[in-house]
Design a protein around this motif. Structure first.
Motif, mmCIF file in Angstrom:
data_model
loop_
_atom_site.group_PDB
_atom_site.id
_atom_site.type_symbol
_atom_site.label_atom_id
_atom_site.label_comp_id
_atom_site.label_asym_id
_atom_site.label_seq_id
_atom_site.Cartn_x
_atom_site.Cartn_y
_atom_site.Cartn_z
ATOM 1 N N VAL A 1 36.288 39.965 18.242
ATOM 2 C CA VAL A 1 35.432 40.716 16.461
ATOM 3 C C VAL A 1 36.703 40.809 16.109
ATOM 4 C CG1 VAL A 1 33.789 42.143 16.229
ATOM 5 C CG2 VAL A 1 33.621 40.900 18.530
ATOM 6 N N PRO A 2 36.091 40.875 14.397
ATOM 7 C CA PRO A 2 37.523 40.775 13.177
ATOM 8 C C PRO A 2 37.417 42.750 13.319
ATOM 9 C CG PRO A 2 35.703 39.634 12.863
ATOM 10 C CD PRO A 2 34.942 40.139 13.820
ATOM 11 N N ALA A 3 38.691 42.657 13.113
ATOM 12 C CA ALA A 3 38.828 44.560 13.405
ATOM 13 C C ALA A 3 37.924 44.962 12.870
ATOM 14 C CB ALA A 3 40.146 44.885 13.330
ATOM 15 N N ARG A 4 37.011 44.873 11.484
ATOM 16 C CA ARG A 4 36.250 45.763 9.822
ATOM 17 C C ARG A 4 35.405 45.762 10.918
ATOM 18 N NH1 ARG A 4 35.692 40.667 8.538
ATOM 19 N NH2 ARG A 4 34.010 40.131 7.324
ATOM 20 N N ILE A 5 34.569 45.140 12.402
ATOM 21 C CA ILE A 5 33.458 45.673 12.533
ATOM 22 C C ILE A 5 33.614 46.709 13.511
ATOM 23 C CG2 ILE A 5 31.352 44.524 14.213
ATOM 24 C CD1 ILE A 5 32.071 42.999 11.361
ATOM 25 N N CYS A 6 32.063 47.545 13.623
ATOM 26 C CA CYS A 6 32.299 48.903 14.203
ATOM 27 C C CYS A 6 31.921 48.276 15.706
ATOM 28 C CB CYS A 6 30.555 49.397 13.638
ATOM 29 S SG CYS A 6 30.233 50.951 14.505
ATOM 30 N N PHE B 1 27.163 43.880 -2.286
ATOM 31 C CA PHE B 1 28.398 43.626 -2.690
ATOM 32 C C PHE B 1 28.784 42.645 -1.484
ATOM 33 C CE2 PHE B 1 27.481 47.786 -4.172
ATOM 34 C CZ PHE B 1 27.618 47.822 -5.291
ATOM 35 N N ASP B 2 29.839 41.522 -1.773
ATOM 36 C CA ASP B 2 30.533 40.809 -0.462
ATOM 37 C C ASP B 2 31.462 41.403 -0.049
ATOM 38 O OD1 ASP B 2 33.038 41.024 -2.486
ATOM 39 O OD2 ASP B 2 33.449 39.958 -2.141
ATOM 40 N N ARG B 3 31.756 43.059 0.024
ATOM 41 C CA ARG B 3 32.763 43.535 1.340
ATOM 42 C C ARG B 3 32.058 45.327 1.226
ATOM 43 N NH1 ARG B 3 37.485 41.887 -1.390
ATOM 44 N NH2 ARG B 3 36.455 40.723 -2.415
ATOM 45 N N HIS B 4 31.928 46.047 1.581
ATOM 46 C CA HIS B 4 31.666 47.480 1.945
ATOM 47 C C HIS B 4 32.898 48.307 0.171
ATOM 48 C CE1 HIS B 4 31.015 51.806 1.464
ATOM 49 N NE2 HIS B 4 30.183 51.304 2.610
ATOM 50 N N PRO B 5 32.302 48.547 -0.562
ATOM 51 C CA PRO B 5 33.528 49.231 -1.525
ATOM 52 C C PRO B 5 33.953 50.227 -1.263
ATOM 53 C CG PRO B 5 30.156 49.460 -2.540
ATOM 54 C CD PRO B 5 30.925 49.145 -0.568
ATOM 55 N N ALA B 6 34.041 50.912 -0.512
ATOM 56 C CA ALA B 6 34.863 51.965 0.043
ATOM 57 C C ALA B 6 36.253 51.303 -0.141
ATOM 58 C CB ALA B 6 34.505 52.568 1.780
ATOM 59 N N GLU B 7 35.871 50.185 1.108
ATOM 60 C CA GLU B 7 37.332 49.055 1.898
ATOM 61 C C GLU B 7 38.224 48.803 0.219
ATOM 62 O OE1 GLU B 7 36.123 45.122 3.821
ATOM 63 O OE2 GLU B 7 34.686 46.165 4.786
ATOM 64 N N VAL B 8 37.472 48.867 -1.029
ATOM 65 C CA VAL B 8 38.751 48.763 -1.929
ATOM 66 C C VAL B 8 39.232 50.513 -2.784
ATOM 67 C CG1 VAL B 8 38.862 47.701 -4.552
ATOM 68 C CG2 VAL B 8 37.665 46.568 -2.779
ATOM 69 N N VAL B 9 37.750 51.375 -2.572
ATOM 70 C CA VAL B 9 37.613 52.486 -3.566
ATOM 71 C C VAL B 9 38.754 53.196 -2.400
ATOM 72 C CG1 VAL B 9 36.695 54.011 -4.224
ATOM 73 C CG2 VAL B 9 35.918 51.864 -4.492
ATOM 74 N N ARG B 10 38.854 53.713 -0.961
ATOM 75 C CA ARG B 10 39.768 54.313 -0.229
ATOM 76 C C ARG B 10 39.653 53.484 1.449
ATOM 77 N NH1 ARG B 10 35.512 55.702 2.628
ATOM 78 N NH2 ARG B 10 33.506 56.184 1.785
ATOM 79 N N PRO C 1 34.748 52.504 5.960
ATOM 80 C CA PRO C 1 33.854 52.567 7.736
ATOM 81 C C PRO C 1 33.739 50.979 8.056
ATOM 82 C CG PRO C 1 32.142 53.077 5.806
ATOM 83 C CD PRO C 1 33.666 53.153 5.140
ATOM 84 N N LYS C 2 33.707 51.864 9.707
ATOM 85 C CA LYS C 2 33.673 49.831 10.085
ATOM 86 C C LYS C 2 32.353 49.431 9.819
ATOM 87 C CE LYS C 2 37.821 49.763 12.651
ATOM 88 N NZ LYS C 2 38.626 49.046 12.227
ATOM 89 N N LEU C 3 32.068 48.622 9.402
ATOM 90 C CA LEU C 3 30.915 47.760 9.167
ATOM 91 C C LEU C 3 30.010 47.051 10.594
ATOM 92 C CD1 LEU C 3 32.274 44.709 6.847
ATOM 93 C CD2 LEU C 3 31.034 46.923 5.850
ATOM 94 N N LEU C 4 28.533 47.821 9.683
ATOM 95 C CA LEU C 4 27.844 47.318 11.088
ATOM 96 C C LEU C 4 27.074 45.511 11.141
ATOM 97 C CD1 LEU C 4 25.361 50.090 10.384
ATOM 98 C CD2 LEU C 4 26.900 50.257 12.094
ATOM 99 N N THR C 5 27.368 45.405 10.093
ATOM 100 C CA THR C 5 27.226 44.407 10.349
ATOM 101 C C THR C 5 28.313 42.734 9.165
ATOM 102 O OG1 THR C 5 25.758 44.358 7.849
ATOM 103 C CG2 THR C 5 24.625 44.483 9.999
ATOM 104 N N THR C 6 28.689 42.137 9.300
ATOM 105 C CA THR C 6 29.255 41.118 7.945
ATOM 106 C C THR C 6 28.026 40.744 7.377
ATOM 107 O OG1 THR C 6 28.066 38.881 9.427
ATOM 108 C CG2 THR C 6 29.908 39.966 10.419
ATOM 109 N N ILE D 1 20.463 49.107 -5.728
ATOM 110 C CA ILE D 1 21.412 48.537 -5.807
ATOM 111 C C ILE D 1 22.194 49.371 -4.481
ATOM 112 C CG2 ILE D 1 23.658 48.966 -7.299
ATOM 113 C CD1 ILE D 1 21.978 49.661 -9.435
ATOM 114 N N GLY D 2 23.110 48.776 -3.746
ATOM 115 C CA GLY D 2 23.595 48.892 -2.613
ATOM 116 C C GLY D 2 24.278 48.709 -0.872
ATOM 117 N N ALA D 3 25.510 49.390 -0.918
ATOM 118 C CA ALA D 3 25.469 48.239 0.486
ATOM 119 C C ALA D 3 24.849 47.742 1.372
ATOM 120 C CB ALA D 3 27.214 48.935 0.959
ATOM 121 N N TYR D 4 23.888 48.020 1.995
ATOM 122 C CA TYR D 4 22.258 47.941 3.088
ATOM 123 C C TYR D 4 23.742 47.741 3.880
ATOM 124 C CZ TYR D 4 18.986 48.454 -0.612
ATOM 125 O OH TYR D 4 18.120 49.048 -1.054
ATOM 126 N N ASP D 5 24.195 48.548 4.288
ATOM 127 C CA ASP D 5 25.379 48.079 6.115
ATOM 128 C C ASP D 5 24.040 48.020 6.862
ATOM 129 O OD1 ASP D 5 27.045 47.210 7.558
ATOM 130 O OD2 ASP D 5 28.230 48.442 7.460
#
Length: 322
Positions: free
Chosen positions: A221-226, A54-63, A68-73, A21-25
């Motif tokens: 590039v989408p704003a959420r991407i690193c 997960f379909d998004r980084h959990p932190a995008e919902v939790v905090r 963090p910016k995403l390394l991968t979509t 289990i993990g974000a695996y970003d």
């Protein structure tokens, strides 16, 4: 690799699953080591190797304010997970407000056991989950004893050859990118080094690059991407035809022309290419940094430097003139 997004349509394998289990970003080398272990354990037991992400980084919902910016979509992550060859099924779980509020015990009984048929759960030793991060390895072990699955809590994987002992992590990759050290980031992402890749759409710009003799593709590039630090880079560019071409890449706010620009602009000068790229979904890969962004006193001085940058990119990439 099977990708499951509809949990109700998924039937767990009868032989059981080894689940990580993990974000695996980023799917960096530390992630790959864990996935390789999951595969080995699954093969030894005759079970399926399953990655729950997960379909998004959990932190995008939790905090969201500190996410963090995403390394991968999500699409990139799934491609990279499949490319490892270690995963039979990736289960993509929607992480929304309802998921954030879900009790840890419910996640274990409903998802891990009820939906995935977990026989062994492999997570980081500091793994937390469920409402208010109530769930941890200890809770997994307690519930596993009741529900019939084992738990393996792993420490972080140290970077090979690093005397500091600092482990592989998505956070470390982001830190290297923030310094402009894209070559260092690539060494953590893959072996051989895998350049950091961002994806976006080529948009119509102000045409300034063409006026200067270096027509560039402006990539939104989408704003959420690193993205890496502002600067000039050698890299590659992949258009919709799938061909990977050498490129000199500019990422920055063009201080020679603009005193205050709100956001950095990603521009790729594709070497020895003349074609229409507008509207295409493209990939930009950062191989090495050439220099920091600079302000020039004259346009002529900028153009001269751009010529040197292109030659430097050719040298880094081994791209001889046709």
């Amino acid at each position: 690799m099977q990708v499951v997004t509809d949990r109700e349509a998924y039937t767990p394998p009868a032989q059981g699953s080894v689940v990580t289990i993990g974000a695996y970003d980023g799917v960096h080398l530390g992630h790959q080591a864990v996935l390789r272990l999951v595969r080995d354990l699954a093969v030894a037991r005759g079970h399926a190797a399953v990655c729950l992400t997960f379909d998004r980084h959990p932190a995008e919902v939790v905090r969201p304010e500190t996410a963090p910016k995403l390394l991968t979509t999500l699409d990139q992550k799934l491609e990279l997970l499949e490319a490892t060859g270690y995963v039979d099924t990736t289960f993509v779980l929607t992480f929304d407000e309802a998921r954030r509020q879900e009790p840890a015990e419910e996640f274990v009984s409903d998802v891990l056991v009820g939906r995935l048929g977990a026989s062994l759960v492999v997570v980081g030793a500091d793994f937390h989950f469920g409402h208010r991060r109530h769930g941890n390895v200890k809770l997994l072990e307690q519930m596993g004893a009741e529900l019939g699955f084992e738990v393996l809590g792993l420490g972080l994987v140290p970077v090979e050859g690093d005397p500091t002992g600092e482990p592989y992590s998505s956070t470390r990759v982001r830190a290297l990118l923030a310094q402009g050290d894209v070559a260092g980031a690539a060494r953590l992402l893959g072996r051989p080094p895998r350049p950091h890749e961002v994806r976006g759409t080529v948009e119509v710009g102000d045409g300034r690059g063409r006026e200067l003799g270096f027509p560039t593709a402006n990539v939104a590039v989408p704003a959420r991407i690193c993205l890496p630090a502002d600067g000039i880079y050698a890299g590659t560019f992949v258009a919709e035809d799938g061909v990977e071409r050498p490129a000199a890449i500019s990422l920055g706010r063009r201080p020679t022309f603009y005193e205050h620009a709100e956001v950095s602009l990603l521009e790729a000068y594709v070497l020895d290419f003349d074609g229409d790229l507008y509207g295409q979904r493209v990939k930009v890969r950062f191989v090495d940094r050439i220099r920091a962004e600079e302000r020039f006193e004259t346009v002529e001085a900028l153009v001269e430097q751009m010529g040197r940058d292109v030659e430097a990119a050719r040298k880094v990439l081994g791209a001889e003139r046709p």
